[in-house]
Design a protein around this motif. Sequence first.
Motif, PDB file in Angstrom:
ATOM      1  N   VAL A  66       0.844  -1.203   0.000  1.00  0.00           N
ATOM      2  CA  VAL A  66       0.000   0.000   0.000  1.00  0.00           C
ATOM      3  C   VAL A  66       0.874   1.246   0.000  1.00  0.00           C
ATOM      4  N   ALA A  67       1.917   1.243   0.848  1.00  0.00           N
ATOM      5  CA  ALA A  67       2.836   2.392   0.909  1.00  0.00           C
ATOM      6  C   ALA A  67       3.578   2.559  -0.415  1.00  0.00           C
ATOM      7  N   LEU A  68       4.010   1.439  -1.016  1.00  0.00           N
ATOM      8  CA  LEU A  68       4.744   1.480  -2.282  1.00  0.00           C
ATOM      9  C   LEU A  68       3.884   2.054  -3.405  1.00  0.00           C
ATOM     10  N   LEU A  69       2.599   1.723  -3.393  1.00  0.00           N
ATOM     11  CA  LEU A  69       1.681   2.177  -4.440  1.00  0.00           C
ATOM     12  C   LEU A  69       1.163   3.601  -4.216  1.00  0.00           C
ATOM     13  N   GLY A  70       1.555   4.202  -3.106  1.00  0.00           N
ATOM     14  CA  GLY A  70       1.176   5.602  -2.892  1.00  0.00           C
ATOM     15  C   GLY A  70       0.504   5.899  -1.576  1.00  0.00           C
ATOM     16  N   GLY A  71       0.078   4.868  -0.869  1.00  0.00           N
ATOM     17  CA  GLY A  71      -0.554   5.098   0.431  1.00  0.00           C
ATOM     18  C   GLY A  71      -2.019   5.448   0.326  1.00  0.00           C
ATOM     19  N   ASN A  72      -2.303   6.704   0.089  1.00  0.00           N
ATOM     20  CA  ASN A  72      -3.686   7.176   0.036  1.00  0.00           C
ATOM     21  C   ASN A  72      -4.165   7.352  -1.405  1.00  0.00           C
ATOM     22  N   THR A  73      -5.465   7.269  -1.590  1.00  0.00           N
ATOM     23  CA  THR A  73      -6.070   7.549  -2.892  1.00  0.00           C
ATOM     24  C   THR A  73      -5.979   9.042  -3.165  1.00  0.00           C
ATOM     25  N   GLU A  74      -5.416   9.412  -4.320  1.00  0.00           N
ATOM     26  CA  GLU A  74      -5.223  10.822  -4.671  1.00  0.00           C
ATOM     27  C   GLU A  74      -6.308  11.281  -5.637  1.00  0.00           C
ATOM     28  N   GLN A  75      -6.952  12.385  -5.306  1.00  0.00           N
ATOM     29  CA  GLN A  75      -8.014  12.937  -6.149  1.00  0.00           C
ATOM     30  C   GLN A  75      -7.489  14.104  -6.974  1.00  0.00           C
TER      31      GLN A  75
ATOM     32  N   THR B 174       4.511  -0.991 -21.274  1.00  0.00           N
ATOM     33  CA  THR B 174       5.924  -0.712 -21.552  1.00  0.00           C
ATOM     34  C   THR B 174       6.815  -0.928 -20.328  1.00  0.00           C
ATOM     35  N   GLY B 175       6.233  -1.247 -19.178  1.00  0.00           N
ATOM     36  CA  GLY B 175       7.014  -1.609 -17.998  1.00  0.00           C
ATOM     37  C   GLY B 175       7.958  -0.523 -17.525  1.00  0.00           C
ATOM     38  N   GLN B 176       9.244  -0.873 -17.362  1.00  0.00           N
ATOM     39  CA  GLN B 176      10.220   0.060 -16.808  1.00  0.00           C
ATOM     40  C   GLN B 176      10.475   1.260 -17.705  1.00  0.00           C
ATOM     41  N   ASP B 177      10.226   1.134 -18.999  1.00  0.00           N
ATOM     42  CA  ASP B 177      10.363   2.293 -19.895  1.00  0.00           C
ATOM     43  C   ASP B 177       9.413   3.399 -19.474  1.00  0.00           C
ATOM     44  N   ALA B 178       8.209   3.020 -19.045  1.00  0.00           N
ATOM     45  CA  ALA B 178       7.228   4.007 -18.600  1.00  0.00           C
ATOM     46  C   ALA B 178       7.737   4.762 -17.381  1.00  0.00           C
ATOM     47  N   VAL B 179       8.415   4.058 -16.476  1.00  0.00           N
ATOM     48  CA  VAL B 179       8.951   4.681 -15.265  1.00  0.00           C
ATOM     49  C   VAL B 179      10.072   5.649 -15.619  1.00  0.00           C
ATOM     50  N   THR B 180      10.955   5.237 -16.546  1.00  0.00           N
ATOM     51  CA  THR B 180      12.072   6.088 -16.965  1.00  0.00           C
ATOM     52  C   THR B 180      11.573   7.372 -17.615  1.00  0.00           C
ATOM     53  N   VAL B 181      10.582   7.243 -18.501  1.00  0.00           N
ATOM     54  CA  VAL B 181      10.021   8.412 -19.182  1.00  0.00           C
ATOM     55  C   VAL B 181       9.294   9.314 -18.187  1.00  0.00           C
ATOM     56  N   ALA B 182       8.574   8.711 -17.251  1.00  0.00           N
ATOM     57  CA  ALA B 182       7.866   9.495 -16.228  1.00  0.00           C
ATOM     58  C   ALA B 182       8.844  10.324 -15.411  1.00  0.00           C
ATOM     59  N   GLU B 183       9.997   9.734 -15.104  1.00  0.00           N
ATOM     60  CA  GLU B 183      11.013  10.440 -14.327  1.00  0.00           C
ATOM     61  C   GLU B 183      11.506  11.674 -15.080  1.00  0.00           C
ATOM     62  N   LYS B 184      11.695  11.550 -16.393  1.00  0.00           N
ATOM     63  CA  LYS B 184      12.159  12.675 -17.212  1.00  0.00           C
ATOM     64  C   LYS B 184      11.081  13.758 -17.300  1.00  0.00           C
ATOM     65  N   PHE B 185       9.839  13.376 -17.538  1.00  0.00           N
ATOM     66  CA  PHE B 185       8.743  14.346 -17.607  1.00  0.00           C
ATOM     67  C   PHE B 185       8.597  15.081 -16.277  1.00  0.00           C
ATOM     68  N   ASN B 186       8.734  14.339 -15.193  1.00  0.00           N
ATOM     69  CA  ASN B 186       8.592  14.948 -13.872  1.00  0.00           C
ATOM     70  C   ASN B 186       9.725  15.943 -13.603  1.00  0.00           C
ATOM     71  N   HIS B 187      10.924  15.600 -14.041  1.00  0.00           N
ATOM     72  CA  HIS B 187      12.069  16.491 -13.854  1.00  0.00           C
ATOM     73  C   HIS B 187      11.867  17.805 -14.595  1.00  0.00           C
ATOM     74  N   ASP B 188      11.321  17.743 -15.822  1.00  0.00           N
ATOM     75  CA  ASP B 188      11.180  18.945 -16.656  1.00  0.00           C
ATOM     76  C   ASP B 188       9.901  19.724 -16.384  1.00  0.00           C
TER      77      ASP B 188
ATOM     78  N   SER C  16       6.391   0.604  -9.409  1.00  0.00           N
ATOM     79  CA  SER C  16       7.635   1.370  -9.323  1.00  0.00           C
ATOM     80  C   SER C  16       7.457   2.874  -9.436  1.00  0.00           C
ATOM     81  N   ILE C  17       6.442   3.316 -10.155  1.00  0.00           N
ATOM     82  CA  ILE C  17       6.399   4.706 -10.607  1.00  0.00           C
ATOM     83  C   ILE C  17       6.272   5.713  -9.467  1.00  0.00           C
ATOM     84  N   LYS C  18       5.519   5.403  -8.426  1.00  0.00           N
ATOM     85  CA  LYS C  18       5.374   6.323  -7.298  1.00  0.00           C
ATOM     86  C   LYS C  18       6.692   6.471  -6.546  1.00  0.00           C
ATOM     87  N   SER C  19       7.378   5.353  -6.345  1.00  0.00           N
ATOM     88  CA  SER C  19       8.636   5.374  -5.602  1.00  0.00           C
ATOM     89  C   SER C  19       9.714   6.143  -6.363  1.00  0.00           C
TER      90      SER C  19
END
Length: 450
Positions: free
Chosen positions: A83-92, A224-238, A260-263
């Motif tokens: 639950v903590a890994l996936l984000g903990g609380n439901t985000e609206q 796309t698995g881990q590729d999605a996480v890598t791309v998300a990290e770049k979008f979040n950075h910019d 993986s993506i939340k962590s």
Amino acid sequence: MFENLTDRLEGVFRRLRGHGTLTEDNIQEAMREVRMALLEADVHFKVARDFVAGVTEKAIGREVAKSLSPGQQVIKIVHEELVALLGGNTEQLRLDGRQPVTIMMAGLQGSGKTTTSGKLAAMLKNKGRRPYLVPADIYRPAAIEQLQVLGDKLGVPVHPSTTDTRPVDICRQAMVAAAEKNYDTVIIDTAGRLHIDESLMSELKDIQEAVQLSEILFVADAMTGQDAVTVAEKFNHDLAITGVVLTKMEGDARGGAALSIKSVTGKPIKFVGMGEGLDALEVFHPDRTASRILGMGDVLTLIEKAEAVVDKKEADKLAKKLQKSEFSLEDFLDQIQQIKKMGSLEQILDMVPGINKLRQLKDAPRPNEKELFKTEAIIRSMTIAERRNYKIINTSRRERIARGSGTALADVNRVLKSYSEMLKMMKKMRGKPGALTGMKRRKLPKGLRR
């Protein structure tokens, strides 16, 4: 999509149940298997390592509750950590504050941004909001037309964008139009690329500076698995995204992106796409997803889906028909339609607690979507009179129904036999206290009455 991971984890817990107490040795052994299961599910290796370390520390340092077996204790800890890994609380979504609320959809080409924009508009419209769709992808052929078609289907207005206008100018004009027409939610569908490049990021930053955004949702294909996480990290950075939407979660992806993506990004998954239909967008609940992964089902989501498609008045009418044994093939067809609105049979079964254990049985029945569609086609090939009174369906009528539905005579016979057996079962149940919805309840003992 978590079926393989669920199977692996259940195997680990099953072996733990054979131990009388939790020891450091059997915990370490179990956690090695959990780590391998996570890596096979395409979870980021650092996320898998930290997850296992957290579970191990809690399991070794925690006294086993008297009411729980060692296996149950570890499941409890793993559930908490998942639950903590996936984000903990439901985000609206952030829908309060300055109006109109403005949401920008970002992501690579093919991730499902345009369809997700339409799904989000449908969800918000059902909640009483007035969404306004803005096509800002001027590069992909027919992207603007695609969003206009979706808007027409949903009854949601779409900004009249043109390919000769810069995306940032389209967004500025759309904000003026939304304010004039009193739309309270603007959803901007932006362009994507096959991979991240400077021109894409520059364009998105221009929109971010020109329009006061309430949300920047990164849309990623879960397949796309881990590729999605890598791309998300770049979008979040910019761009400093505010949340993630994972599409194609109904597919056979291993689940690594979701885990993986939340962590990795620090940003929550807010929605998941569970199918192609415009109603197939769901709010992401970390606790419910963790329960599914551990084979505990997801009863709350199942109830919500049922409530969304079942009309109370129609349900009451159906209950009365069941009481009087007046359940016709027309009613049967209506029930098939309602089941289809809830999702695929596989998705529905995934929410049932303990279903994974049933699947492991050698002769366990498997849901067959094709049989459901075949049954629907057969009933639709009947006349109104035949649907209301199946007894008039003789051999020549059965042959006609088979031809009309593109099925075999044996298929028609099977559907009619199943239906007649169901009626017999209902007839036997009639009169039994509480057997059918709407019947009189038995009196409670005095101490339990209100």
